[in-house]
Design an enzyme around this catalytic site. Structure first.
Site, PDB file in Angstrom:
ATOM      1  N   MET A  13     -33.962  50.848  89.590  1.00 49.21           N
ATOM      2  CA  MET A  13     -34.876  51.385  88.576  1.00 49.21           C
ATOM      3  C   MET A  13     -34.853  50.508  87.320  1.00 49.21           C
ATOM      4  O   MET A  13     -35.316  50.917  86.256  1.00 49.21           O
ATOM      5  CB  MET A  13     -34.516  52.830  88.240  1.00 49.21           C
ATOM      6  CG  MET A  13     -34.600  53.750  89.458  1.00 49.21           C
ATOM      7  SD  MET A  13     -34.923  55.472  89.071  1.00 49.21           S
ATOM      8  CE  MET A  13     -33.536  55.858  88.014  1.00 49.21           C
TER       9      MET A  13
ATOM     10  N   GLY B  78     -23.698  45.943  87.229  1.00 52.29           N
ATOM     11  CA  GLY B  78     -23.687  46.690  88.487  1.00 52.29           C
ATOM     12  C   GLY B  78     -24.847  46.242  89.374  1.00 52.29           C
ATOM     13  O   GLY B  78     -24.664  45.884  90.551  1.00 52.29           O
ATOM     14  N   HIS B  79     -26.054  46.247  88.791  1.00 56.80           N
ATOM     15  CA  HIS B  79     -27.220  45.767  89.542  1.00 56.80           C
ATOM     16  C   HIS B  79     -27.015  44.318  89.985  1.00 56.80           C
ATOM     17  O   HIS B  79     -27.322  43.947  91.122  1.00 56.80           O
ATOM     18  CB  HIS B  79     -28.472  45.805  88.662  1.00 56.80           C
ATOM     19  CG  HIS B  79     -28.895  47.171  88.217  1.00 56.80           C
ATOM     20  ND1 HIS B  79     -28.828  47.576  86.911  1.00 56.80           N
ATOM     21  CD2 HIS B  79     -29.395  48.227  88.910  1.00 56.80           C
ATOM     22  CE1 HIS B  79     -29.281  48.808  86.814  1.00 56.80           C
ATOM     23  NE2 HIS B  79     -29.625  49.242  88.013  1.00 56.80           N
TER      24      HIS B  79
ATOM     25  N   GLN C 108     -26.125  59.307  96.968  1.00 57.01           N
ATOM     26  CA  GLN C 108     -27.336  58.587  97.391  1.00 57.01           C
ATOM     27  C   GLN C 108     -27.043  57.728  98.620  1.00 57.01           C
ATOM     28  O   GLN C 108     -27.847  57.659  99.554  1.00 57.01           O
ATOM     29  CB  GLN C 108     -27.813  57.720  96.232  1.00 57.01           C
ATOM     30  CG  GLN C 108     -28.905  56.732  96.570  1.00 57.01           C
ATOM     31  CD  GLN C 108     -29.450  56.073  95.315  1.00 57.01           C
ATOM     32  OE1 GLN C 108     -30.284  56.629  94.629  1.00 57.01           O
ATOM     33  NE2 GLN C 108     -28.975  54.874  95.017  1.00 57.01           N
TER      34      GLN C 108
ATOM     35  N   VAL D 253     -19.097  48.837  89.405  1.00 58.94           N
ATOM     36  CA  VAL D 253     -18.761  47.873  88.348  1.00 58.94           C
ATOM     37  C   VAL D 253     -18.584  48.646  87.048  1.00 58.94           C
ATOM     38  O   VAL D 253     -19.417  49.497  86.701  1.00 58.94           O
ATOM     39  CB  VAL D 253     -19.861  46.803  88.209  1.00 58.94           C
ATOM     40  CG1 VAL D 253     -19.528  45.840  87.075  1.00 58.94           C
ATOM     41  CG2 VAL D 253     -20.026  46.044  89.521  1.00 58.94           C
TER      42      VAL D 253
ATOM     43  N   MET E  37     -20.700  51.251  84.651  1.00 58.27           N
ATOM     44  CA  MET E  37     -21.953  50.743  84.080  1.00 58.27           C
ATOM     45  C   MET E  37     -23.122  51.582  84.554  1.00 58.27           C
ATOM     46  O   MET E  37     -23.172  52.027  85.706  1.00 58.27           O
ATOM     47  CB  MET E  37     -22.160  49.287  84.471  1.00 58.27           C
ATOM     48  CG  MET E  37     -21.182  48.390  83.757  1.00 58.27           C
ATOM     49  SD  MET E  37     -21.673  46.669  83.878  1.00 58.27           S
ATOM     50  CE  MET E  37     -20.261  45.920  83.083  1.00 58.27           C
TER      51      MET E  37
ATOM     52  N   ARG F 158     -28.245  54.057  81.609  1.00 56.15           N
ATOM     53  CA  ARG F 158     -28.307  55.092  80.563  1.00 56.15           C
ATOM     54  C   ARG F 158     -27.252  54.899  79.473  1.00 56.15           C
ATOM     55  O   ARG F 158     -27.341  55.549  78.425  1.00 56.15           O
ATOM     56  CB  ARG F 158     -28.142  56.483  81.188  1.00 56.15           C
ATOM     57  CG  ARG F 158     -29.324  56.907  82.053  1.00 56.15           C
ATOM     58  CD  ARG F 158     -29.160  58.343  82.541  1.00 56.15           C
ATOM     59  NE  ARG F 158     -30.378  58.870  83.129  1.00 56.15           N
ATOM     60  CZ  ARG F 158     -30.638  58.899  84.441  1.00 56.15           C
ATOM     61  NH1 ARG F 158     -29.740  58.412  85.304  1.00 56.15           N
ATOM     62  NH2 ARG F 158     -31.763  59.405  84.887  1.00 56.15           N
TER      63      ARG F 158
HETATM   64  P1  AMP Z   1     -30.438  52.386  89.562  1.00 60.67           P
HETATM   65  O1  AMP Z   1     -31.262  51.312  88.903  1.00 60.67           O
HETATM   66  O2  AMP Z   1     -29.580  53.139  88.600  1.00 60.67           O
HETATM   67  O3  AMP Z   1     -31.254  53.246  90.484  1.00 60.67           O
HETATM   68  O4  AMP Z   1     -29.403  51.619  90.488  1.00 60.67           O
HETATM   69  C1  AMP Z   1     -29.829  50.707  91.466  1.00 60.67           C
HETATM   70  C2  AMP Z   1     -28.682  50.392  92.372  1.00 60.67           C
HETATM   71  O5  AMP Z   1     -27.607  49.855  91.605  1.00 60.67           O
HETATM   72  C3  AMP Z   1     -28.119  51.646  93.070  1.00 60.67           C
HETATM   73  O6  AMP Z   1     -27.774  51.325  94.405  1.00 60.67           O
HETATM   74  C4  AMP Z   1     -26.919  51.962  92.241  1.00 60.67           C
HETATM   75  O7  AMP Z   1     -25.910  52.663  92.948  1.00 60.67           O
HETATM   76  C5  AMP Z   1     -26.433  50.586  91.860  1.00 60.67           C
HETATM   77  N1  AMP Z   1     -25.591  50.674  90.670  1.00 60.67           N
HETATM   78  C6  AMP Z   1     -25.886  51.286  89.503  1.00 60.67           C
HETATM   79  N2  AMP Z   1     -24.837  51.222  88.651  1.00 60.67           N
HETATM   80  C7  AMP Z   1     -23.853  50.559  89.306  1.00 60.67           C
HETATM   81  C8  AMP Z   1     -22.513  50.183  88.979  1.00 60.67           C
HETATM   82  N3  AMP Z   1     -21.961  50.460  87.795  1.00 60.67           N
HETATM   83  N4  AMP Z   1     -21.801  49.521  89.909  1.00 60.67           N
HETATM   84  C9  AMP Z   1     -22.333  49.230  91.131  1.00 60.67           C
HETATM   85  N5  AMP Z   1     -23.579  49.562  91.498  1.00 60.67           N
HETATM   86  C10 AMP Z   1     -24.343  50.218  90.605  1.00 60.67           C
END
Ligand code: AMP
Length: 282
Positions: free
Chosen positions: A29, A35-36, A153, A176, A184, A187
């Site tokens: 998103m 993390g991403h 998820q 991460v 991370m 938000r």
């Molecule tokens: P989001 O943009 O929040 O929907 O996240 C996209 C992808 O990144 C999802 O698979 C999340 O689980 C992963 N993600 C988000 N935050 C982290 C993090 N801190 N460490 C590892 N993966 C993450």
């Protein structure tokens, strides 16, 4: 390369596949953080072509949630993805994903009704399952990468892939964290300095529970109490703090099998989630 339409993505992927190239896919998103980027790095290492989607999926937000204030920074994201060697950044409009007349929803029974499904409503994971399946249909990746940060998820997506025999491998990457342990999240930018300090208690609470488990304690209630004490000290009233079976998400009274310790809480106005996996063998 930023692509905005399904037909453009299909064509680019078709050419890659015709050339015998493998496709790695990272659905997001946006508002990228490390993390991403860790998912993209992994996808880059393991595939010829990397596709990342950036779509703030409106249907997975409840009316009272933060869709309108969800962090958005496409320009920066495009730069960061390019720097990670991502070939295709798919940034569709909502109408591209949900044209008039869109009527399909995927519901995964059981897994979606607890934890975040209970807090946010089962519609949340229906929407996640539906949009991820649609994105898989558009990109047709060999491998898709998800973060353990969103543990529920991962379980939902794995179940969809298994139940519908989707031809994609799911890989999960570790959470991460910031140097002080905060997971991370896009938000996190909404946390003011005090909330930012308070937020560190989430991981500290999970650490305390994990330490007890690591010391040989297997009683769920006692392990949860260790985490709850840390949250209490920080003045955090969690939406949930639960131990559940790591595969089925059934409630557990002991951690003799792998268990997911998951927490969600509002810190100020920002809703955060975190989790640790308590391995039976540890
Ligand atoms: P989001 O943009 O929040 O929907 O996240 C996209 C992808 O990144 C999802 O698979 C999340 O689980 C992963 N993600 C988000 N935050 C982290 C993090 N801190 N460490 C590892 N993966 C993450």
């Amino acid at each position: 390369m930023v692509l905005r339409t399904i037909s453009e993505v299909r064509e680019a992927v078709r050419q890659a596949r015709a050339a015998g190239q493998s496709i790695g896919f990272v659905p997001t998103m946006g508002a990228f953080h490390d993390g991403h980027l860790s998912l993209m790095r992994r996808a880059r290492e393991e595939n010829d072509i990397v596709v990342v989607s950036l779509f703030v999926n409106p249907t997975q937000f409840a009316p009272y949630e933060d869709l309108s204030t969800y962090p958005r920074d496409e320009e920066n994201d495009a730069r960061a993805a390019a720097a990670k060697g991502v070939e295709i950044l798919f940034v569709p409009e909502s109408s591209e994903i949900y044209p008039d007349g869109f009527a399909t929803s995927i519901h995964v029974a059981g897994l979606t009704e607890v934890l975040d499904g209970a807090s946010r409503g089962a519609h949340h994971f229906d929407s996640v399952a539906t949009v991820v399946t649609k994105l898989f249909g558009i990109v047709r990746p060999d491998v898709a990468y998800f973060g353990q940060k969103d543990a529920q998820q991962v379980l939902v997506v794995r179940r969809v892939v298994r139940d519908l025999d989707l031809d994609v491998r799911i890989e999960v990457c570790p959470i991460v964290r910031e140097t002080d342990g905060l997971a991370m999240s896009s938000r996190n930018v909404h946390l003011d300095p005090e909330a930012r300090r308070q937020a560190t208690a989430l991981n500290r609470a999970l650490d305390a529970a994990q330490a007890m488990h690591g010391g040989g304690e297997r009683d769920s209630a006692r392990i949860l109490r260790a985490a709850q004490r840390v949250l209490d000290d920080a003045g955090i009233h969690p939406e949930y703090l639960e131990l559940r079976d790591a595969e089925t998400l059934d409630p557990v009274t002991s951690t003799r099998r792998d268990a997911l310790l998951a927490v969600a809480a509002h810190i100020g106005t920002t809703r955060l989630i975190d989790n640790h996996l308590l391995k039976a063998s540890s």
